[in-house]
Write a protein that holds these residues in place. Structure first.
Motif, PDB file in Angstrom:
ATOM      1  N   PHE A 145       0.836  -1.194   0.000  1.00 40.83           N
ATOM      2  CA  PHE A 145       0.000   0.000   0.000  1.00 40.83           C
ATOM      3  C   PHE A 145       0.873   1.247   0.000  1.00 40.83           C
ATOM      4  O   PHE A 145       1.853   1.344   0.746  1.00 40.83           O
ATOM      5  N   GLN A 169     -10.609  -1.436   6.662  1.00 40.66           N
ATOM      6  CA  GLN A 169     -10.212  -1.914   5.347  1.00 40.66           C
ATOM      7  C   GLN A 169     -11.275  -2.881   4.831  1.00 40.66           C
ATOM      8  O   GLN A 169     -11.402  -3.989   5.338  1.00 40.66           O
ATOM      9  N   GLY A 175     -10.342  -6.049  -0.483  1.00 36.36           N
ATOM     10  CA  GLY A 175      -9.763  -5.582  -1.730  1.00 36.36           C
ATOM     11  C   GLY A 175      -9.529  -4.092  -1.819  1.00 36.36           C
ATOM     12  O   GLY A 175      -9.216  -3.570  -2.892  1.00 36.36           O
ATOM     13  N   GLN A 176      -9.666  -3.412  -0.678  1.00 36.55           N
ATOM     14  CA  GLN A 176      -9.522  -1.954  -0.685  1.00 36.55           C
ATOM     15  C   GLN A 176      -8.364  -1.515   0.208  1.00 36.55           C
ATOM     16  O   GLN A 176      -7.816  -2.300   0.981  1.00 36.55           O
ATOM     17  N   GLY A 177      -8.029  -0.245   0.074  1.00 32.54           N
ATOM     18  CA  GLY A 177      -7.072   0.337   0.994  1.00 32.54           C
ATOM     19  C   GLY A 177      -7.741   0.690   2.307  1.00 32.54           C
ATOM     20  O   GLY A 177      -8.928   0.433   2.507  1.00 32.54           O
ATOM     21  N   LEU A 178      -6.962   1.269   3.204  1.00 33.42           N
ATOM     22  CA  LEU A 178      -7.485   1.642   4.515  1.00 33.42           C
ATOM     23  C   LEU A 178      -8.148   3.018   4.454  1.00 33.42           C
ATOM     24  O   LEU A 178      -7.699   3.905   3.721  1.00 33.42           O
ATOM     25  N   TYR A 188      -8.654   2.679  11.635  1.00 38.56           N
ATOM     26  CA  TYR A 188      -8.840   2.594  10.192  1.00 38.56           C
ATOM     27  C   TYR A 188      -9.660   1.337   9.878  1.00 38.56           C
ATOM     28  O   TYR A 188      -9.568   0.326  10.581  1.00 38.56           O
ATOM     29  N   PHE A 208       0.790   0.400  13.400  1.00 43.68           N
ATOM     30  CA  PHE A 208      -0.493  -0.273  13.275  1.00 43.68           C
ATOM     31  C   PHE A 208      -0.542  -1.521  14.147  1.00 43.68           C
ATOM     32  O   PHE A 208       0.450  -2.233  14.311  1.00 43.68           O
ATOM     33  N   GLY A 216      -3.870   4.099  -1.169  1.00 41.20           N
ATOM     34  CA  GLY A 216      -4.266   3.522  -2.430  1.00 41.20           C
ATOM     35  C   GLY A 216      -4.958   2.190  -2.205  1.00 41.20           C
ATOM     36  O   GLY A 216      -5.079   1.717  -1.075  1.00 41.20           O
ATOM     37  N   LEU A 225      -9.774   6.091   7.099  1.00 40.90           N
ATOM     38  CA  LEU A 225      -9.829   6.561   8.479  1.00 40.90           C
ATOM     39  C   LEU A 225     -11.267   6.572   8.975  1.00 40.90           C
ATOM     40  O   LEU A 225     -12.153   7.150   8.349  1.00 40.90           O
ATOM     41  N   PHE A 232      -8.235  -1.705  11.950  1.00 37.38           N
ATOM     42  CA  PHE A 232      -6.884  -1.506  12.470  1.00 37.38           C
ATOM     43  C   PHE A 232      -6.854  -0.322  13.431  1.00 37.38           C
ATOM     44  O   PHE A 232      -7.280   0.783  13.078  1.00 37.38           O
TER      45      PHE A 232
END
Lengths: 114, 115
Positions: A90, B38, B41-44, B36, B105, A106, B46, B90
């Motif tokens: 990431f 997630q 299949g995605q980013g984190l 955070y 993290f 991302g 906030l 997270f």
């Protein structure tokens, strides 16, 4: 409003091959970072940059190189891929360091090294 | 050394039930704290953050978290879980002891929601 864009989304490499993971942000953030995510370990910092021309090592830098020639772009290079580098990568950007401001991530690059 | 622990690796709740995800940190000074989320299949993204002031912090998607200094905890709560909340969560602590304000993290808690 693109935010942070990573390419490719998926990649399979053979041991010893090299490649570059691309990261671009359009928020004019000074701070950018690369993380790897492994099961049960959260995210670990590989390299980071506090501005164009300035980079430094994070927690797990071995086997990776970075450069920051522009504010927008922060590519991550794998010099000689190893199976231990199989992970999800990431890229993130933020207004200042990510311990003091929101990080924008991302969608990740899933890398498999065989 | 600074660290974040999330004691629950995986939690399953029924839709409509309440939720609490635990987070404990180790940090010498007053911490900056984050949650955070997630999605698969995605980013984190906030959810919320605590920097100072009111110890009960409101976030997006109906989440809140409470900072308890005496317990070194920053637990995340939601009164009624929706199926779309199924994700990885997270907890993170900001480490400003070095020249770079880095974030540490936790290992994450995976949430499953039963219809």
């Amino acid at each position: 409003n693109a935010g942070v864009t990573q390419t490719p989304k998926f990649q399979v490499l053979k041991t010893g091959q090299s490649m570059t993971l691309q990261c671009a942000q359009d928020m004019n953030h000074e701070y950018m970072s690369w993380y790897r995510q492994d099961p049960g370990m959260g995210l670990r910092l590989i390299h980071y940059s506090v501005g164009a021309g300035i980079t430094d090592q994070g927690e797990v830098p071995n086997g990776y190189n970075v450069s920051r020639s522009t504010t927008e772009d922060f590519p991550l290079r794998l010099l000689s891929a190893a199976p231990s580098q199989t992970s999800v990568y990431f890229c993130a950007s933020s207004y200042r360091g990510q311990g003091a401001s929101e990080a924008f991530f991302g969608q990740g690059t899933r890398l498999t090294v065989v | 050394a600074q660290s974040v622990t999330q004691p629950d690796i995986h939690i399953t709740v029924s839709e409509g039930a309440s939720l609490e995800l635990r987070c404990n940190y180790s940090y010498g000074a007053t911490p900056y704290l984050f949650w955070y989320v997630q999605s698969p299949g995605q980013g984190l993204q906030l959810l919320l953050k605590y920097f100072s002031g009111d110890t009960l912090v409101q976030g997006i998607k109906g989440f809140e978290a409470e900072f308890k200094r005496s317990q070194s905890s920053f637990n995340l709560r939601k009164p009624s879980v929706h199926w779309s909340d199924a994700a990885e969560y997270f907890c993170a602590v900001g480490d400003q002891s070095a020249s770079y304000d880095k974030v540490i993290f936790g290992p994450g808690t995976s949430l499953s929601v039963i219809p």
